[in-house]
Motif scaffolding. Structure first.
Motif, PDB file in Angstrom:
ATOM      1  N   PHE A  12      66.002  -5.562   2.284  1.00 42.29           N
ATOM      2  CA  PHE A  12      65.836  -6.424   1.468  1.00 42.29           C
ATOM      3  C   PHE A  12      65.028  -6.153   0.055  1.00 42.29           C
ATOM      4  N   ALA A  13      64.026  -5.357   0.496  1.00 41.70           N
ATOM      5  CA  ALA A  13      63.203  -4.648  -0.461  1.00 41.70           C
ATOM      6  C   ALA A  13      63.726  -3.790  -1.430  1.00 41.70           C
ATOM      7  N   ALA A  14      64.355  -3.032  -0.381  1.00 43.47           N
ATOM      8  CA  ALA A  14      65.521  -1.805  -1.245  1.00 43.47           C
ATOM      9  C   ALA A  14      66.476  -2.556  -2.018  1.00 43.47           C
ATOM     10  N   MET A  15      67.171  -3.697  -1.692  1.00 43.86           N
ATOM     11  CA  MET A  15      68.069  -4.280  -2.683  1.00 43.86           C
ATOM     12  C   MET A  15      67.367  -4.674  -3.733  1.00 43.86           C
ATOM     13  N   MET A  16      66.132  -5.593  -3.612  1.00 46.36           N
ATOM     14  CA  MET A  16      65.512  -5.792  -4.772  1.00 46.36           C
ATOM     15  C   MET A  16      65.143  -5.002  -5.723  1.00 46.36           C
ATOM     16  N   VAL A  50      61.921  -9.958 -11.879  1.00 43.14           N
ATOM     17  CA  VAL A  50      61.805 -11.182 -10.734  1.00 43.14           C
ATOM     18  C   VAL A  50      62.104 -10.214  -9.462  1.00 43.14           C
ATOM     19  N   GLU A  51      63.335  -9.557  -9.508  1.00 47.09           N
ATOM     20  CA  GLU A  51      63.591  -8.775  -8.207  1.00 47.09           C
ATOM     21  C   GLU A  51      62.471  -7.483  -8.110  1.00 47.09           C
ATOM     22  N   GLY A  52      62.154  -6.952  -8.945  1.00 46.72           N
ATOM     23  CA  GLY A  52      61.325  -5.984  -8.853  1.00 46.72           C
ATOM     24  C   GLY A  52      60.065  -6.389  -8.158  1.00 46.72           C
ATOM     25  N   LEU A  53      59.376  -7.697  -8.458  1.00 46.48           N
ATOM     26  CA  LEU A  53      58.156  -8.379  -7.894  1.00 46.48           C
ATOM     27  C   LEU A  53      58.471  -8.713  -6.511  1.00 46.48           C
ATOM     28  N   ILE A  54      59.635  -9.383  -6.218  1.00 47.59           N
ATOM     29  CA  ILE A  54      59.875  -9.578  -4.901  1.00 47.59           C
ATOM     30  C   ILE A  54      60.105  -8.474  -4.035  1.00 47.59           C
ATOM     31  N   GLY A  55      60.761  -7.279  -4.840  1.00 49.32           N
ATOM     32  CA  GLY A  55      60.786  -6.050  -3.762  1.00 49.32           C
ATOM     33  C   GLY A  55      59.676  -5.562  -3.425  1.00 49.32           C
ATOM     34  N   ILE A  56      58.481  -5.464  -4.303  1.00 51.81           N
ATOM     35  CA  ILE A  56      57.109  -4.997  -4.181  1.00 51.81           C
ATOM     36  C   ILE A  56      56.422  -5.968  -3.034  1.00 51.81           C
ATOM     37  N   ALA A  57      56.477  -7.361  -3.400  1.00 57.35           N
ATOM     38  CA  ALA A  57      55.912  -8.021  -2.546  1.00 57.35           C
ATOM     39  C   ALA A  57      56.330  -7.951  -1.053  1.00 57.35           C
ATOM     40  N   LEU A  58      57.870  -7.725  -0.732  1.00 57.28           N
ATOM     41  CA  LEU A  58      58.202  -7.494   0.683  1.00 57.28           C
ATOM     42  C   LEU A  58      57.790  -6.179   1.344  1.00 57.28           C
ATOM     43  N   ILE A  59      57.329  -5.219   0.403  1.00 61.31           N
ATOM     44  CA  ILE A  59      56.943  -4.133   0.905  1.00 61.31           C
ATOM     45  C   ILE A  59      55.105  -4.079   1.175  1.00 61.31           C
ATOM     46  N   VAL A  60      54.427  -4.724   0.344  1.00 58.45           N
ATOM     47  CA  VAL A  60      52.977  -4.940   0.502  1.00 58.45           C
ATOM     48  C   VAL A  60      52.645  -5.950   1.603  1.00 58.45           C
ATOM     49  N   PRO A  61      52.188  -5.632   2.834  1.00 60.21           N
ATOM     50  CA  PRO A  61      52.083  -6.369   4.069  1.00 60.21           C
ATOM     51  C   PRO A  61      51.265  -7.941   3.653  1.00 60.21           C
ATOM     52  N   ARG A  64      54.028  -9.990   1.893  1.00 61.15           N
ATOM     53  CA  ARG A  64      55.296 -10.020   2.554  1.00 61.15           C
ATOM     54  C   ARG A  64      55.573 -11.454   2.597  1.00 61.15           C
ATOM     55  N   LYS A  65      54.811 -12.371   3.279  1.00 62.61           N
ATOM     56  CA  LYS A  65      55.390 -13.702   3.344  1.00 62.61           C
ATOM     57  C   LYS A  65      55.918 -14.419   2.113  1.00 62.61           C
ATOM     58  N   TRP A  66      55.082 -14.080   1.105  1.00 59.75           N
ATOM     59  CA  TRP A  66      55.622 -14.794  -0.145  1.00 59.75           C
ATOM     60  C   TRP A  66      56.804 -13.960  -0.684  1.00 59.75           C
ATOM     61  N   GLY A  67      56.860 -12.701  -0.282  1.00 61.66           N
ATOM     62  CA  GLY A  67      57.954 -11.926  -0.836  1.00 61.66           C
ATOM     63  C   GLY A  67      59.299 -12.547  -0.084  1.00 61.66           C
ATOM     64  N   GLY A  68      58.949 -12.806   1.222  1.00 61.22           N
ATOM     65  CA  GLY A  68      60.197 -13.231   1.843  1.00 61.22           C
ATOM     66  C   GLY A  68      60.548 -14.705   1.405  1.00 61.22           C
ATOM     67  N   PHE A  69      59.618 -15.687   0.837  1.00 59.37           N
ATOM     68  CA  PHE A  69      59.796 -16.864   0.287  1.00 59.37           C
ATOM     69  C   PHE A  69      60.686 -16.516  -1.029  1.00 59.37           C
ATOM     70  N   GLY A  70      59.996 -15.615  -1.830  1.00 55.18           N
ATOM     71  CA  GLY A  70      60.710 -15.580  -3.158  1.00 55.18           C
ATOM     72  C   GLY A  70      62.170 -14.812  -2.911  1.00 55.18           C
ATOM     73  N   PHE A  71      62.284 -14.188  -2.159  1.00 55.22           N
ATOM     74  CA  PHE A  71      63.712 -13.672  -1.775  1.00 55.22           C
ATOM     75  C   PHE A  71      64.688 -14.942  -1.471  1.00 55.22           C
ATOM     76  N   PHE A  72      64.233 -15.727  -0.633  1.00 51.89           N
ATOM     77  CA  PHE A  72      64.879 -17.288  -0.199  1.00 51.89           C
ATOM     78  C   PHE A  72      65.312 -17.856  -1.440  1.00 51.89           C
ATOM     79  N   VAL A  73      64.128 -18.113  -2.180  1.00 49.73           N
ATOM     80  CA  VAL A  73      64.510 -18.919  -3.523  1.00 49.73           C
ATOM     81  C   VAL A  73      65.289 -18.115  -4.448  1.00 49.73           C
ATOM     82  N   ILE A 116      62.297 -14.394   7.260  1.00 47.97           N
ATOM     83  CA  ILE A 116      60.954 -13.570   6.772  1.00 47.97           C
ATOM     84  C   ILE A 116      59.727 -14.264   6.533  1.00 47.97           C
ATOM     85  N   TYR A 117      60.046 -15.321   5.882  1.00 47.00           N
ATOM     86  CA  TYR A 117      58.877 -16.237   5.391  1.00 47.00           C
ATOM     87  C   TYR A 117      58.359 -16.885   6.451  1.00 47.00           C
TER      88      TYR A 117
END
Length: 124
Positions: A12-16, A50-61, A64-73, A116-117
């Motif tokens: 998902f991070a790579a996709m974002m 938005v996609e860049g921020l979510i992708g970075i958030a998913l990578i950074v432990p 990550r939880k908020w990256g999953g939520f951001g991806f979901f939203v 993920i979230y």
């Protein structure tokens, strides 16, 4: 299950991150998906951010939880676009079958983001 979650997180991070890059590098790719009432350049720049921020958030432990939520939203936010595309006489994605498959995939992406979230422990 942890390894499956990590694979999904990095997929998902790579996709974002690739999507964010592509919104800036080849914005015409998304033109047919952007409703006429939304300025195309605004939609592409906002999506890239938005996609860049979510992708970075998913990578950074830590995030990550908020990256999953951001991806979901974000996947929920994109859902009307894919429904709209399916209802068009000639879907932007190609055929009606491709639009139906894409809509099904969208629901899987929504579920994946939620998983993920929920499955990611809070970072300290």
């Amino acid at each position: 299950m942890k390894i499956v979650r990590l694979i999904l997180i990095f997929l998902f991070a790579a996709m974002m991150l690739l999507g964010a890059f592509n919104h800036l590098y080849a914005p015409e790719t998304y033109a047919a998906f952007i409703p006429e009432f939304v300025p195309e350049s605004f939609a592409n720049v906002l999506s890239a951010i938005v996609e860049g921020l979510i992708g970075i958030a998913l990578i950074v432990p830590k995030y990550r939880k908020w990256g999953g939520f951001g991806f979901f939203v974000l996947m929920i936010a994109f859902l009307p676009i894919h429904i709209w595309d399916l209802l068009k006489n000639t879907p932007a994605i190609g055929s009606k079958m491709a639009a139906m498959i894409r809509l099904g995939i969208q629901f899987l992406l929504i579920a994946g983001g939620w998983w993920i979230y929920k499955a990611t422990p809070k970072a300290n």
